[in-house]
Design a protein around this motif. Structure first.
Motif, short mmCIF file in Angstrom:
data_model
loop_
_atom_site.label_atom_id
_atom_site.label_comp_id
_atom_site.label_asym_id
_atom_site.label_seq_id
_atom_site.Cartn_x
_atom_site.Cartn_y
_atom_site.Cartn_z
N ASP A 114 1.01 -1.04 0.00
CA ASP A 114 -0.07 -0.10 0.13
C ASP A 114 0.78 1.42 -0.05
O ASP A 114 1.89 1.13 0.52
N PRO A 115 0.51 2.26 -0.73
CA PRO A 115 1.08 3.50 -0.54
C PRO A 115 1.80 4.13 0.84
O PRO A 115 0.91 4.18 1.46
N GLY A 116 2.85 4.06 1.09
CA GLY A 116 3.45 4.57 2.14
C GLY A 116 3.37 3.59 3.35
O GLY A 116 3.80 3.87 4.26
N GLN A 117 3.21 2.43 2.93
CA GLN A 117 3.28 1.37 4.12
C GLN A 117 4.33 0.19 3.91
O GLN A 117 4.42 -0.67 4.67
N GLY A 118 4.94 0.35 2.52
CA GLY A 118 6.07 -0.64 2.40
C GLY A 118 5.34 -1.86 2.08
O GLY A 118 4.02 -1.92 1.51
N LEU A 119 6.06 -3.12 2.10
CA LEU A 119 5.27 -4.52 1.84
C LEU A 119 5.08 -4.93 3.30
O LEU A 119 5.82 -5.10 4.13
N ARG A 120 3.89 -5.83 3.26
CA ARG A 120 3.47 -6.40 4.45
C ARG A 120 2.98 -7.82 4.11
O ARG A 120 2.46 -8.31 3.13
N LEU A 121 3.63 -8.81 4.92
CA LEU A 121 3.58 -10.37 4.75
C LEU A 121 2.11 -10.64 5.04
O LEU A 121 1.95 -10.56 6.19
N ILE A 122 1.58 -11.47 3.96
CA ILE A 122 0.18 -12.12 4.27
C ILE A 122 0.38 -13.20 4.82
O ILE A 122 -0.25 -13.72 5.82
N TYR A 123 0.80 -14.19 3.74
CA TYR A 123 1.19 -15.70 4.14
C TYR A 123 2.33 -16.03 3.56
O TYR A 123 2.78 -15.61 2.45
N TYR A 124 3.00 -17.08 4.01
CA TYR A 124 4.08 -17.86 3.45
C TYR A 124 4.14 -19.10 3.32
O TYR A 124 3.48 -19.65 4.36
N SER A 125 4.89 -20.06 2.55
CA SER A 125 4.69 -21.18 2.28
C SER A 125 6.41 -21.74 2.44
O SER A 125 6.92 -21.33 1.27
N LYS A 172 0.72 -18.05 8.66
CA LYS A 172 0.27 -16.79 8.41
C LYS A 172 1.52 -15.80 8.68
O LYS A 172 2.34 -15.81 9.51
N GLY A 173 1.24 -14.65 7.77
CA GLY A 173 2.07 -13.54 8.08
C GLY A 173 1.57 -12.51 9.25
O GLY A 173 0.74 -12.89 10.01
N ASP A 174 1.77 -11.21 9.09
CA ASP A 174 1.57 -10.26 9.79
C ASP A 174 0.01 -9.79 9.55
O ASP A 174 -0.56 -9.13 10.55
N ILE A 175 -0.52 -9.92 8.76
CA ILE A 175 -1.68 -9.53 8.09
C ILE A 175 -2.69 -10.48 7.42
O ILE A 175 -3.31 -10.21 6.36
N ALA A 176 -2.69 -11.72 7.85
CA ALA A 176 -3.43 -12.87 7.48
C ALA A 176 -5.09 -12.70 7.38
O ALA A 176 -5.80 -13.37 6.59
N GLU A 177 -5.45 -11.77 8.28
CA GLU A 177 -6.99 -12.05 8.52
C GLU A 177 -7.55 -11.33 6.99
O GLU A 177 -7.33 -10.34 6.62
N GLY A 178 -8.55 -12.38 6.77
CA GLY A 178 -9.32 -12.00 5.52
C GLY A 178 -8.81 -12.61 4.09
O GLY A 178 -9.31 -12.34 3.04
N TYR A 179 -7.76 -13.52 4.38
CA TYR A 179 -7.21 -14.00 3.21
C TYR A 179 -7.06 -15.42 3.54
O TYR A 179 -6.85 -15.80 4.68
N SER A 180 -6.98 -16.23 2.19
CA SER A 180 -6.28 -17.63 2.55
C SER A 180 -5.78 -18.17 1.26
O SER A 180 -5.38 -17.24 0.34
N VAL A 181 -4.90 -19.13 1.54
CA VAL A 181 -3.97 -19.49 0.54
C VAL A 181 -3.87 -21.17 0.55
O VAL A 181 -4.64 -21.64 1.44
N SER A 182 -3.39 -21.66 -0.54
CA SER A 182 -3.27 -23.20 -0.73
C SER A 182 -1.96 -23.43 -1.28
O SER A 182 -1.23 -22.48 -1.89
N ARG A 183 -1.48 -24.52 -1.16
CA ARG A 183 -0.02 -24.91 -1.65
C ARG A 183 0.19 -26.42 -1.97
O ARG A 183 0.69 -27.08 -1.26
#
Lengths: 113, 110
Positions: free
Chosen positions: A38-49, A57-68
């Motif tokens: 987001d502008p002015g926010q840098g990169l924030r980690l959502i999920y990693y595998s 889960k990363g720092d801001i996982a709420e409202g997101y889901s992933v699969s691998r």
């Protein structure tokens, strides 16, 4: 310009709809990541595998889901529970832990109205 | 939790002038620090990491554990250095996570 691809480049959705962002890599990397930019926010980690069939889960996982399910693919679903889904989403991969270089995709810009 | 701070949102310098992009971090352990760069219309990419102690495109960065800083420096700025620069921290010890700063936009004035 292979390596890591994201599709589509631009995505538009109506509020209340789930949407899935694609991320594919042909680098044979074990680890994959999703970031939100987001502008002015840098990169924030959502999920990693770290490996197939495992993700954290990363720092801001709420409202997101992933699969691998495959080593090459790490799709991200933005659910209707995500309060501010409009953003630029970046996928990355690396051959190992965080000490290794992360290779980034071109990004997907999601707009939810 | 670790934190990375880049105090300048925008830094403008004249071509040929020295450049210093500041990065401070807070973490109690022994982290690994990185600089990533995003040129216009290009992907985010690694510029350099402190463990390799190398100079890339004339840029260097020294990890100062006492001051918890990892400033990026270049003695003579070039127009092609104009880009968005992000400092990032990995806690080490097998962690996969990178914590990024908010970024500094470098603009080199011809």
């Amino acid at each position: 310009d292979g390596g890591i691809t994201q599709s589509p480049k631009y995505l538009f959705r109506k509020e209340g709809q789930n949407v899935t962002l694609s991320c594919e890599q042909n680098l044979n990397h074990d680890a994959m990541y999703w970031y939100r930019q987001d502008p002015g926010q840098g990169l924030r980690l959502i999920y990693y595998s770290q490996i197939v069939n495992d993700f954290q889960k990363g720092d801001i996982a709420e409202g997101y889901s992933v699969s691998r399910e495959k080593k090459e693919s790490f799709p991200l679903t933005v659910t209707s529970a995500q309060k501010n889904p409009t953003a630029f989403y970046l996928c990355a991969s690396s051959s190992g832990t965080g000490t290794y270089e992360q290779y980034f995709g071109p990004g997907t810009r999601l707009t939810v109205t | 939790a670790q934190r990375v701070t880049q105090p300048e949102k925008l830094l403008s310098v004249f071509k040929g002038a020295p450049v210093e992009l500041k990065c401070n971090y807070s973490y109690s352990g022994s982290p690994e620090l990185f600089w990533y760069v995003q040129y216009s219309r290009q992907r985010l990419q690694l510029l350099l990491r402190h463990i390799s102690r190398e100079s890339i495109k004339g840029f260097t960065a020294d990890l100062n554990k006492g001051e918890t800083s990892f400033h990026l420096k270049k003695p003579f700025a070039q127009e092609e250095d104009s880009a968005m620069y992000y400092c990032a921290l990995n806690p080490g010890a097998g962690s996969y996570q990178l914590t990024f700063g908010k970024g500094t936009k470098l603009s080199v004035i011809p």
